[in-house]
Design a protein around this motif. Sequence first.
Motif: not given
Length: 476
Positions: A19-24, A41-44, A49-57, A79-81
């Motif tokens: 459920m996770t991707c990196v912001e780059t 969605f994915v966590f970003v 590894g620090r959470l920046k938010g999430f990106a929905s489909l 990504a949204e907070p």
Amino acid sequence: MIEANELKTTTTDPAVAAMTCVETDALFAGLERALDNGRGFVFVTDAGGRLKGFASLAAMRQAFLKGGHLTSQTLGDVAEPWGSSSVLLGVEPVLNGEGRLIGIDEDVPQPFLPVSEPDLTHREMRYAFDAFLSTWISSTGDYIRRFEQDFADKVGMAHGVATSNGTVSLHLAMATLGIGEGDEVIVPDLTFAASINTVMHVGARPVLVDVDRDTWCMSAEAVERAITPRTRAIMPVHVFGRPAEMTEIAELAKARGLYIIEDCAEAHGAKYDGQPIGSFSDISSFSFFANKIITTGEGGICLTNDADIAARMRMLRDHGMRPERRYWHEEPGFNFRMTNMQAAIGCAQVERMDELLAMRADVNARYVKALSGIPGVSFPPAMDQRVEPVTWFSCAQVPEDKRAELIAACKAVNIDLRPFFHGLSSMPAYRKFARKCPNSAWLSRTGVNLPTSRRVDDAMVARIAGVFESVLGRNS
């Protein structure tokens, strides 16, 4: 080509990694992972590894439509907070003291859970995109031919003729066999309306028979009682993934000189006497609607072992036009064709068929474990050792006087619970064909379909069990 499970992650926990991707990461990386995890969605996170938010489909789709994939736009840009907008994603991130994502908590409000939803991954997306890029987006293309043969091979039949949906595949089967005015076709009373509608559409008369109380399908004995001098065909329907007794029905049809048209819309992968459902008939029909075990969105297929029947089905499917003489029509046909883009999705689904069947069987086993013992709840009777049913929807029976309350209670907590089909004899459209079918009527009054998708894990089943207990009482 990089597989989705090879994407970068910042965690070794498989559940979190899925459920996770990196912001780059690029937009397509997020799209594929959000499809593959089934959450949408994915966590970003950042590189540490620090959470920046999430990106929905939805957000990624919007970025793609605006051409974000053509620029340096990454998941960090869309990504949204984590906050109020994420309240109904069904999980809560678990962070350590440094803000790193270390787990997920599912004991939070859940989004709406439909009774069924298509199971689509990066594989379906890539195949559909490839079909689009080929420019063969209509009813001709490599994916059509591949899908027809791959699915026919799965069922052990020689020829597949893909159609625009499962209903017209039944219509095409009967038209190909010359079934029409003055003919009778034997149909079970407990089935979706498409089965009887297509008989009526070709001008034949449907003869309804009650289903067996244990198998939920027509029996050879009931079929034999319904045969008249006008009977031309038998249409067994393998309702809810439970096979009819096809060896006996096939023997009866052969002895009486009758056609068999199997309606396998709900039973992809089931077997009887070790033989795949769909391989006992002159023509078998499958549906690939979005709620089916395998889907192409809309779509269907006819299977046969007879080369002449297959050739005639192909001709009728394409306006009655001779394939070797373009625009020459020897009889009025139909436009019942599937598109290459639908077939591309189907090819990916066939490749994943064993995985999809296993997921549904696993969901059903969870329900049986959690709901057995709740007063008034029963599951389909175990079938004979000769039978290998599959799970289309997980099914249960509940007290008739409590079913509406149970459906309403589930709806109140965002869970979709559906009643069984109405028996055909009970509905105005088929009144002139109605017969007394007590088993069909009983199942129609008491049956419910439970949500059946990979979103149904132990936590979700526990929630559903809690609703059942609130209406019907607690486990004994």
